[in-house]
Scaffold this active site. Structure first.
Site, PDB file in Angstrom:
ATOM      1  N   GLY A  46       0.739  -1.236   0.011  1.00  0.00           N
ATOM      2  CA  GLY A  46      -0.119   0.032  -0.028  1.00  0.00           C
ATOM      3  C   GLY A  46       1.013   1.133   0.047  1.00  0.00           C
ATOM      4  CD  GLN A  51       3.556   5.704   2.997  1.00  0.00           C
ATOM      5  OE1 GLN A  51       2.637   5.011   2.244  1.00  0.00           O
ATOM      6  NE2 GLN A  51       4.687   4.967   3.494  1.00  0.00           N
ATOM      7  CB  CYS A  88       5.837   1.278   6.720  1.00  0.00           C
ATOM      8  SG  CYS A  88       5.235   2.898   6.306  1.00  0.00           S
ATOM      9  CG  LEU A  89       6.840   1.138   0.434  1.00  0.00           C
ATOM     10  CD1 LEU A  89       6.090   1.741  -0.745  1.00  0.00           C
ATOM     11  CD2 LEU A  89       7.808   0.077   0.379  1.00  0.00           C
ATOM     12  CG  HIS A 130       0.106   0.540   7.400  1.00  0.00           C
ATOM     13  ND1 HIS A 130       1.241   0.181   7.906  1.00  0.00           N
ATOM     14  CD2 HIS A 130       0.749   1.401   6.554  1.00  0.00           C
ATOM     15  CE1 HIS A 130       2.511   0.791   7.749  1.00  0.00           C
ATOM     16  NE2 HIS A 130       2.148   1.721   6.715  1.00  0.00           N
ATOM     17  CD  GLU A 131      -1.006   2.240   2.801  1.00  0.00           C
ATOM     18  OE1 GLU A 131      -0.696   3.467   2.727  1.00  0.00           O
ATOM     19  OE2 GLU A 131      -0.377   1.273   3.305  1.00  0.00           O
ATOM     20  CG  HIS A 134       0.851   6.099   5.914  1.00  0.00           C
ATOM     21  ND1 HIS A 134       2.045   6.719   6.373  1.00  0.00           N
ATOM     22  CD2 HIS A 134       1.025   5.005   5.766  1.00  0.00           C
ATOM     23  CE1 HIS A 134       2.941   5.742   6.248  1.00  0.00           C
ATOM     24  NE2 HIS A 134       2.484   4.603   5.936  1.00  0.00           N
TER      25      HIS A 134
HETATM   26 NI    NI Z   1       3.116   2.730   5.453  1.00  0.00          NI
END
Ligand code: NI
Length: 167
Positions: A46, A51, A88-89, A130-131, A134
């Site tokens: 995701g 981000q 997470c990226l 999670h998204e 963000h």
């Molecule tokens: Ni993330």
């Protein structure tokens, strides 16, 4: 199509709560396409607009057969709980066990502004939480104990110092 730069913790832009999307236009569609391609290029499950430094409530998720584009998403119901590993990226190399609801119901609109809702459980529910976190400026690290949080923070600060030295 262009790949976007993914911000890495502790970049302060990751902490900014995203604004609701109000304009559904080709610019938004292009941005979402870029967000999607960037997620795939980084091999992520995701990716949220925050981000990549865009203050917009939009995120994408690709997991198994699920291909989700969520604009202005919100969790309207949650139940149960699960503990599982999350990455997470924006936290490269970090994987931590995190507690999340087992099931969630999410309401959102698509890139054209059309409303939809979905119910998810297990890993997909985790990815949605999670998204959407963000988009509220909330990060994986916020779900950890103070001690774990400090360990992760130091690891990433060390890494960013090393990267600066090598570049
Ligand atoms: Ni993330």
């Amino acid at each position: 199509m262009s790949l976007l730069k993914v911000l890495v913790y502790p970049d302060p832009a990751l902490r900014e709560p995203a604004r609701e999307v109000e304009r559904f236009d080709p610019e938004l569609e292009n941005f979402i396409r870029d967000l999607w391609e960037t997620m795939l290029a980084y091999d992520g499950v995701g990716l949220a607009a925050t981000q990549v430094g865009r203050n917009l409530r939009a995120c994408v998720i690709s997991w198994k057969e699920h291909r989700l584009i969520l604009v202005n998403p919100r969790i309207t119901a949650a139940e149960g709980e699960q503990v599982g590993e999350e990455g997470c990226l924006s936290f490269p190399g970090i994987f931590e066990k995190i507690r999340r609801p087992l099931k969630v119901r999410v309401e959102a609109v698509d890139a054209a502004g059309k409303p939809f809702s979905l119910e998810a459980e297990g890993f997909l529910a985790r990815a949605l939480c999670h998204e959407i976190d963000h988009l509220d400026g909330r990060l994986l690290i916020d779900h950890l104990s103070p001690l774990k949080r400090e360990i992760v923070r130091k690891k990433l600060l060390k890494r960013s110092r090393e990267e600066r030295r090598n570049s």
